[in-house]
Design an enzyme around this catalytic site. Structure first.
Site, short mmCIF file in Angstrom:
data_model
loop_
_atom_site.label_atom_id
_atom_site.label_comp_id
_atom_site.label_asym_id
_atom_site.label_seq_id
_atom_site.Cartn_x
_atom_site.Cartn_y
_atom_site.Cartn_z
N ASN A 190 1.38 -1.52 -0.01
CA ASN A 190 -0.19 0.01 -0.33
C ASN A 190 0.41 1.38 -0.01
O ASN A 190 0.57 2.53 -0.40
CB ASN A 190 -0.84 -0.26 1.65
CG ASN A 190 -1.86 -1.20 1.00
OD1 ASN A 190 -2.10 -1.07 0.04
ND2 ASN A 190 -2.38 -1.41 1.97
N GLU A 191 1.69 0.65 1.16
CA GLU A 191 3.19 2.23 0.22
C GLU A 191 3.48 2.22 -1.02
O GLU A 191 3.83 3.26 -1.02
CB GLU A 191 4.22 2.37 1.66
CG GLU A 191 3.86 2.21 3.46
CD GLU A 191 5.23 1.98 4.12
OE1 GLU A 191 4.60 2.68 4.91
OE2 GLU A 191 6.11 1.62 3.45
#
Length: 157
Positions: free
Chosen positions: A91-92
């Protein structure tokens, strides 16, 4: 160009950023070795880094972390053997790649003890990690984010 000029050119910009560098990494792989040394070296050069050693972990990244990525001039992504086993890291990665496209954030990938082709082609440990994530609706996006990535290979010291 001397050392001071290089440091100044890295952190100068018309936009004011909260951090010069956001570090994205898989803690269990690199926190106590490569990432901590990189963080100390950057800080020694007066480059303000963000390292997520004080955040609650889970599958979803927080609004605070999203804003931190958006408010960083540069993101250094440290790909390691288990990076893709973490939905948090993936997700980062997606947020970083979005910032690269939308606000032209500088992204500097580092391949730490992993063949860059394993990352781009999702083979070896990356293949196994994506098998575990295949039911997640974001899986195709995460794979796409990795496809054309190039950077520094730590094995070529």
């Amino acid at each position: 160009m001397d050392k001071q000029q290089r440091t100044s050119s890295i952190v100068s910009s018309s936009k004011r950023y909260e951090y010069d560098v956001f570090l994205s990494f898989r803690g269990e792989d690199t926190r106590k070795n490569f990432t901590s040394y990189l963080d100390k070296a950057l800080n020694k050069e007066k480059i303000k880094t963000f390292i997520d050693d004080r955040l609650e972990k889970g599958d979803e990244i927080s609004t605070t972390l999203i804003k931190t990525i958006e408010n960083s001039r540069i993101s250094i992504i440290i790909f390691s053997k288990n990076y893709t086993s973490s939905k948090w890291c993936l997700n980062e990665l997606s947020k970083i790649m979005e910032c690269k496209r939308v606000q032209e954030q500088i992204v500097m990938p580092v391949f730490y003890d992993i063949d860059p082709s394993h990352v781009r082609n999702q083979t070896e440990s990356y293949k196994g990690a994506f098998e575990k994530h295949k039911e997640d609706s974001r899986c195709d996006q995460w794979k796409n984010d990795l496809t054309n990535i190039a950077g520094w290979d730590s094995r070529n010291r």
